[in-house]
Design a protein around this motif. Structure first.
Motif: not given
Length: 190
Positions: A80-82, A84, A109, A111
């Motif tokens: 679980s991470i934002a 980009n 995306k 990480a």
């Protein structure tokens, strides 16, 4: 199916045929479950005991089945991470990267994680991923990882790694993509 919907189905049937078919309609949509079953599974939600799942359970009892967990070396949630889109970090597979029984690296995306976290969540050839959350349409979506490269997986996916001497990853993937496999996963979701 709600009681109102069952009643509407029944009355429409009666109007068009003049027959009383309520017992069959009830049998297709209502389950009678003993209290000991509720206690054994620690589940009281009605969906878990829907006739479609109970029929699946009866099917399993007929064969030589065992819980999948007995044949796994690993079963874990992803990271679980934002994320980009600028390509900073490692490619992260998400629900949309599973289709037709395979994992794809389209529309990735990224990480931004350190080497230690990457090592823990790095996908290996023949890892099986399935989606554990979202709408019923997406819960149970499963794919096998056959890609080259450095990828990790998002927290709403679960990774399964099999004891290959007991259960081939491709076989498990095929099973989890059948009607019975999808129903099994959906039954366990809340």
């Amino acid at each position: 199916m709600s009681a109102k919907h069952i009643w509407q189905k029944f009355t429409k049937f009666q109007e068009t045929t003049g027959k009383n078919k309520m017992p069959e309609i009830i049998a297709d949509n209502i389950s009678i479950v003993e209290t000991k079953e509720l206690e054994r599974f620690s589940r009281i939600d009605a969906e878990y005991y829907h006739p479609k799942y109970l029929a699946l359970q009866r099917l399993y009892k007929k064969g030589d089945w065992s819980p999948i967990g007995r044949h796994l070396t690993n079963c874990e949630y992803g990271i679980s991470i934002a994320m980009n889109t600028e390509g900073k970090g490692y490619g992260i597979l998400r629900m949309d990267n599973l289709d037709g029984g395979f994992a794809f690296d389209d529309d990735l995306k990224y990480a931004p994680i350190d080497e230690k976290v990457f090592t823990k969540y790095r996908l290996q050839k023949d890892d099986i991923l399935f989606n554990r959350v979202n709408s019923e349409e997406f819960v149970g979506r499963t794919g096998i990882y056959k890609l080259q490269g450095n990828h990790v997986f998002a927290s709403y996916l679960v990774r399964l790694q099999t004891k290959e001497s007991e259960l081939l990853p491709d076989f498990l993937n095929i099973f989890l993509n059948t009607k019975y496999g999808v129903l099994s996963i959906r039954r366990m979701s809340r």
